[in-house]
Design an enzyme around this catalytic site. Sequence first.
Site, mmCIF file in Angstrom:
data_model
loop_
_atom_site.group_PDB
_atom_site.id
_atom_site.type_symbol
_atom_site.label_atom_id
_atom_site.label_comp_id
_atom_site.label_asym_id
_atom_site.label_seq_id
_atom_site.Cartn_x
_atom_site.Cartn_y
_atom_site.Cartn_z
ATOM 1 N N SER A 242 -15.313 -33.997 5.627
ATOM 2 C CA SER A 242 -14.937 -32.614 5.307
ATOM 3 C C SER A 242 -14.152 -32.714 4.107
ATOM 4 O O SER A 242 -13.827 -33.871 3.493
ATOM 5 C CB SER A 242 -14.296 -32.379 6.434
ATOM 6 O OG SER A 242 -13.088 -33.041 6.513
ATOM 7 N N LYS A 243 -13.755 -31.544 3.624
ATOM 8 C CA LYS A 243 -12.907 -31.537 2.478
ATOM 9 C C LYS A 243 -11.731 -32.565 2.615
ATOM 10 O O LYS A 243 -11.394 -33.157 1.570
ATOM 11 C CB LYS A 243 -12.617 -30.291 2.305
ATOM 12 C CG LYS A 243 -13.693 -29.307 1.412
ATOM 13 C CD LYS A 243 -13.004 -28.321 0.657
ATOM 14 C CE LYS A 243 -13.816 -27.587 0.051
ATOM 15 N NZ LYS A 243 -14.020 -26.229 -0.157
ATOM 16 N N ARG A 244 -11.080 -32.369 3.661
ATOM 17 C CA ARG A 244 -10.019 -33.285 3.858
ATOM 18 C C ARG A 244 -10.392 -34.601 3.586
ATOM 19 O O ARG A 244 -9.689 -35.654 3.098
ATOM 20 C CB ARG A 244 -9.540 -33.246 5.153
ATOM 21 C CG ARG A 244 -8.332 -33.870 5.801
ATOM 22 C CD ARG A 244 -8.014 -33.431 7.302
ATOM 23 N NE ARG A 244 -9.070 -33.667 7.921
ATOM 24 C CZ ARG A 244 -9.275 -34.769 8.793
ATOM 25 N NH1 ARG A 244 -8.633 -35.576 8.657
ATOM 26 N NH2 ARG A 244 -10.271 -34.800 9.864
ATOM 27 N N GLY A 246 -12.461 -35.944 1.573
ATOM 28 C CA GLY A 246 -13.075 -36.202 0.187
ATOM 29 C C GLY A 246 -14.287 -35.730 -0.142
ATOM 30 O O GLY A 246 -15.058 -36.006 -1.274
#
Length: 471
Positions: A242-244, A246
């Site tokens: 996920s964005k968290r 990377g």
Amino acid sequence: MSKNVITRFAPSPTGFLHIGGARTALFNWVYAKKMGGKMLLRIEDTDRARSSQDAVDAILDGMKWLGLNWSGDPVSQFENKQRHIDIANQLVKSGHAYKCYCSQDELSKMREEAKAKGLPPSYNGLCKEITAQDSPKDIEPVIRIKTPFEREIIVKDHVQGDVVFNTKNLDDFIILRSDKSPTYMLAVVVDDHDMEVSHIIRGDDHLTNAARQVVIYNALGWDVPDMAHIPLIHGADGAKLSKRHGALGVDAYRKMGYLPAAVRNYLARLGWSHGDDEIFSTEQMIDWFELDDLNKGASRFDFVKLANINAQYIRNEKPEYLFSVMLELTKELSMDDDLTGLKENEQTVLNALPDLQSRAKTIVELVQLTQFIHAKRPLLIDEKAKEQLNDESKEMIFSLAKNLDALTEWSLEEIKTCIKSFAQEKDIKLGKIAQPLRAALTGGLASPGVFEVMAIIGKQESLARLADQSC
Ligand code: GLU
């Protein structure tokens, strides 16, 4: 005889070039380079509502930044639409596909029936035998491929091995919609064939699609390209990226201050390995790369590893190159020269870089590390640094400054000797001197060594900054 290697990267332009896509592009690029072949770029823009020119530009920019060049012009899949329609019709003529007139109601009824029998929702072949005469005239049909019944389809894959699918799970899937737009399944096969693609390297989320595509290849009597389906990238905790974790666009990495060569190196390690080698040049990567060495297990994206690799690249790069990246990045981050002083102090920064570049993990950190050079007197002293500047240390700075002033030569060695003998003479630990000095010379407590700082900013500026803080 080994075939001419042609790979392709085929992104859908619905967003930025994310890190997984960049890795797919990298493997296609490396393999083509290794084999003396070429990598083509196809923009899969058939979904008109979700595709955008901005996304195409972001993908091309990301690839250029990473140094992944492709051969020829990017191909637009949408522009091949007529060819896809022609092939669908050809398949109907040859008896490998048929027109289907079923309504949504009929289709949902079929799905319900399959469900009731505990089968996967699939098309039951209702329109397979409809003749042209019997076909309804007021309905625009879809075209479905005739998937051979209960046959094994083997996808020979360089990563996954021989993957066996039974066609009973594939059903007669649609290849052309009623509005005459091709489905991904048809478009990808026709384009790969027409572009003479020899090797398809892509994420393993396409593995079941590969089985369906083999059905189409077989119906057309075309050779199936070699395939390599690479496992997806997970987050450091093993969960879906996920964005968290990377899952960002390549441009986000550029803006965080990663070097393209370091990102290439790190991405290659996500899903491929050559012994225990962590750091390797692009030439070595090309030399060592084998499709059969792609890992079967999912890889984990690890920011710490990426930062460590980036740090090593920064350490080994030439100051001139780093300086140009710093300039470009600060411009992009809208930090003009008033703020960074990079251009104004170009020569001093270049001289300082060999000392500084081993201390930064990113280019952003490197820019921050040079800020003491540009700081204007009287320096703004941050809260932590202020704690180091009390009456006692200010007095110490005052007398040390006198010794420094007496130096006839201003070199790192002379500065070091002067401060060390001052420490000895006054019986003060070097650390006790260094922190207040650092505070006075840079306004903060995180900087290169104080000796280096003084050598870099010069005698006059050093003494002036010390005088500003002494009593
Ligand atoms: N356009 C597809 C995607 O972005 C890739 C298709 C393929 O490589 O066959 O996931």
